[in-house]
Every structure is written in structure tokens, then in C-alpha cells.
Write an enzyme that holds these catalytic residues in place. Structure first.
Site, mmCIF file in Angstrom:
data_model
loop_
_atom_site.group_PDB
_atom_site.id
_atom_site.type_symbol
_atom_site.label_atom_id
_atom_site.label_comp_id
_atom_site.label_asym_id
_atom_site.label_seq_id
_atom_site.Cartn_x
_atom_site.Cartn_y
_atom_site.Cartn_z
ATOM 1 N N GLU A 63 0.853 -1.194 0.000
ATOM 2 C CA GLU A 63 0.000 0.000 0.000
ATOM 3 C C GLU A 63 0.888 1.243 0.000
ATOM 4 O O GLU A 63 1.917 1.288 0.669
ATOM 5 C CB GLU A 63 -0.894 0.017 1.248
ATOM 6 C CG GLU A 63 -1.866 1.204 1.271
ATOM 7 C CD GLU A 63 -2.799 1.215 2.486
ATOM 8 O OE1 GLU A 63 -2.402 0.718 3.557
ATOM 9 O OE2 GLU A 63 -3.918 1.747 2.358
ATOM 10 N N LYS A 133 -9.817 1.788 -2.771
ATOM 11 C CA LYS A 133 -10.091 1.308 -1.407
ATOM 12 C C LYS A 133 -11.531 1.625 -1.023
ATOM 13 O O LYS A 133 -11.964 2.784 -1.080
ATOM 14 C CB LYS A 133 -9.110 1.986 -0.451
ATOM 15 C CG LYS A 133 -9.102 1.452 0.960
ATOM 16 C CD LYS A 133 -7.977 2.144 1.749
ATOM 17 C CE LYS A 133 -7.689 1.531 3.076
ATOM 18 N NZ LYS A 133 -6.482 2.119 3.702
ATOM 19 N N CYS A 174 -5.759 -2.937 2.523
ATOM 20 C CA CYS A 174 -5.525 -2.736 3.952
ATOM 21 C C CYS A 174 -6.786 -2.840 4.821
ATOM 22 O O CYS A 174 -7.232 -3.931 5.125
ATOM 23 C CB CYS A 174 -4.780 -1.421 4.171
ATOM 24 S SG CYS A 174 -3.861 -1.458 5.720
HETATM 25 N N1 LIG Z 1 -3.814 1.671 5.819
HETATM 26 C C1 LIG Z 1 -4.755 1.100 6.515
HETATM 27 O O1 LIG Z 1 -5.876 0.935 6.054
HETATM 28 C C2 LIG Z 1 -4.372 0.659 7.876
HETATM 29 C C3 LIG Z 1 -5.346 -0.324 8.471
HETATM 30 C C4 LIG Z 1 -4.993 -0.689 9.858
HETATM 31 O O2 LIG Z 1 -3.917 -0.418 10.351
HETATM 32 C C5 LIG Z 1 -5.999 -1.419 10.620
HETATM 33 O O3 LIG Z 1 -5.757 -1.645 11.806
HETATM 34 O O4 LIG Z 1 -7.034 -1.792 10.092
#
Ligand SMILES: NC(=O)CCC(=O)C(=O)O
Length: 296
Positions: A63, A133, A174
Site C-alpha cells: 500500500e 479502497k 488494507c
Molecule cells: N492503511 C490502513 O488501512 C491501515 C489499516 C490498519 O492499520 C488497521 O488496523 O485496520
């Protein structure tokens, strides 16, 4: 492994299914991301070529690999897809190395909106998928971490599945990993592998990164690949690292620590069918009392 091995359909499965008798080699690139965008992109290109030398058929980046991860950076580093500097470099690298590239994510500019976007390039350098996303990372854990992607980013509005030599691969970014329904729909649509470029942090990373990867793999009975940037303790947002590959049994078959490196592994998609026929939960769901449906 030769490139032709991925074209050999296993005799147990009908044509057009996603199962192959040998599988394919995936490379998860855990690279350091700094302030210099061109340097980040050049590093990614170098890693794509190195992964190809290691026999990879698909190379996945983390990411936000061309920009520091932080809401204050996204506007400055954003570019249009597919004509921005990063897109052009990924397209060229994919074509030159003749590999599929899952291009981590970049801040994407589209009109007056910004997205956190993953692009996928085939081995001729053609853009074959683009995932924005869907679930923005907005959390507040007092005295630990507060992050609000939605201050500057807009959410994507669709799920993304792409084809790799007949196999279906689903994408999430993520925080998307936390949403089991999304993974369920991609599995229902035939995916044997889900790839999540991600950058968990030092609070939620140790608690949830592997657990969620294993959770998605176990409940959907498929492969899950998690690709993080390397940890940089001088950065404003410190990534957990630990890029991980989980098999359809829910076992971690390979993982990195926090340092830069590339995880290379031969994925055997026939294990998907092995697990699904051994534990047939897909056929045992009570859709008369609950269901999960795609709306977009
Ligand atoms: N970049 C993100 O979306 C981080 C996601 C994350 O750390 C989580 O705990 O969920």
C-alpha cells in the site's frame, strides 16, 4: 518453474475453472517507502525485475508505495491512472519483465477527488484492473493512533476481481481486510487468492494483521497475500511490515519480519478445492436465514 506450467489445467477440473496442477509463483515486495516519489517508483521497478529473475509470475507491491502514508501527503503525491508517472513505470516494468504486477496502491487523482488505488498490469503492460479502497481507514484508539483517511480521500464504490491465466484473484486494500463480507463475495465469485496491499501500524499490526489474514483465508478457504511496506521508524506513520502468505487451511506458509525483503512462494490453487471439499461449508450455508450479496 516455466511459464507454461500455469497453463496446464488439472484433469480433475473442468475447463475454465480456476484450478491448475502446478500453480504459479508470487512475489510480495516489502520495500522501504521514502519522501522521494521518483526514487520510490524506481525501487519498485527494480524489485519487479528482481522478482522476475526469481521466477515470479505475479509481483505485488505494498500500500502507498510511491508516497509516504499520511493524509497530508496524498494530494501532493497523487496522480491520474493510467497516465501518471507511476502508472507508466509499472506498465513498462510489467511488459519488460513479462510479469503481472499488482501495483500496491497510489494516491489517485480523478477529477477533484482523491482515492487510494491499486492498479493491476498484465505481462504486456496493459491495465487490467483498478481497485479503489472501499473502506477508508478512519480509527481512533486513544493515546495510540488516530487516522482519518476520509479527511482527504473518497471511498471506492465497487469490488474488484481480475483474471490471471484463467484464475480469479480478488483485491482489497488494507482496512478492507477487516470486512469479511467483501472477501466472502470475492470467494463466491470464484477467487482462489485474495491480495491485500496494506500498511497496518504498530498498534493494530501485532494484534490483528496476521489474525485477519488467517481469518479471511479460513472462512473463505482460499489463499490470502498481505503486502506491507518495510518498517521505517523515522516515518510519521510506522508500518508493521510482516508481509504474509496464508494458505486455504488458514496456515501462514511464509512471512517476512519488518525489514525490506521479498517473499517468493509457489501458490498451488488445487489446495483451495482440497480444503473446500474436505470441509464443505460453502454448501452448508443457511441462505434461507442469512445471505451476503454484491450490490456493485
Ligand atoms: N492503511 C490502513 O488501512 C491501515 C489499516 C490498519 O492499520 C488497521 O488496523 O485496520
Amino acid at each position: 518453474m516455466s511459464d507454461t506450467s500455469i497453463d496446464a489445467v488439472h484433469p480433475r477440473f473442468a475447463k475454465n475453472t480456476m484450478f491448475y496442477n502446478k500453480g504459479f509463483r508470487i512475489a510480495l515486495v516489502q520495500m522501504t517507502v521514502g519522501m522521494d516519489k521518483s526514487k520510490n517508483v524506481a525501487q519498485a521497478v527494480k524489485e519487479i525485475h528482481k522478482a522476475k529473475e526469481g521466477g515470479a509470475h505475479i509481483v505485488a507491491l505494498p500500500e502507498c508505495f510511491n508516497s509516504p502514508y499520511g493524509t497530508k501527503y496524498f494530494n501532493e503525491y497523487a496522480e491520474e491512472v493510467p497516465c501518471g508517472e507511476t502508472s507508466l513505470a509499472l506498465s513498462k516494468a510489467a511488459a519488460e519483465a513479462q510479469v503481472f504486477v499488482v501495483g500496491g496502491t497510489v494516491p489517485e487523482r480523478f477529477g477533484n477527488k482523491l482515492y487510494n488505488t491499486c492498479t493491476v498490469w498484465d505481462n504486456k503492460g496493459t491495465l487490467i484492473a483498478q481497485h479503489r479502497k472501499v473502506h477508508l481507514f478512519d480509527i481512533d484508539i486513544p493515546n495510540k493512533i488516530t487516522f482519518k483517511e476520509s479527511e482527504v480521500l473518497s471511498p471506492g464504490d465497487k469490488l474488484t476481481v481480475f483474471e490471471f491465466n484463467g484464475a480469479k484473484i480478488g483485491l482489497g486494500i488494507c482496512y478492507d481486510l477487516r470486512f469479511a463480507e467483501m472477501a466472502h463475495i470475492m470467494a463466491k465469485e470464484g477467487c482462489g487468492l485474495l491480495i491485500y496491499p496494506g500498511a497496518f501500524n504498530m498498534t493494530t499490526g501485532p494484534k490483528h494483521w496476521e489474525l485477519l489474514g488467517r481469518g479471511r483465508a479460513t472462512d473463505q478457504q482460499l489463499w490470502v497475500a498481505l503486502v506491507s511496506p518495510a518498517r521505517d521508524t523515522t516515518a510519521g506513520y510506522v508500518a508493521w511490515g510482516h508481509s504474509t502468505l496464508v494458505d486455504p487451511w488458514g496456515e501462514v506458509v511464509a512471512k517476512l519480519d519488518e525489514k525490506p525483503g521479498t517473499l517468493i512462494y509457489d501458490i498451488d490453487l488445487s489446495i483451495v478445492e482440497e480444503v473446500r471439499s474436505s470441509i464443505p461449508i460453502r454448501l452448508q450455508r443457511r441462505t434461507d436465514i442469512y445471505d451476503t450479496v454484491r450490490k456493485n
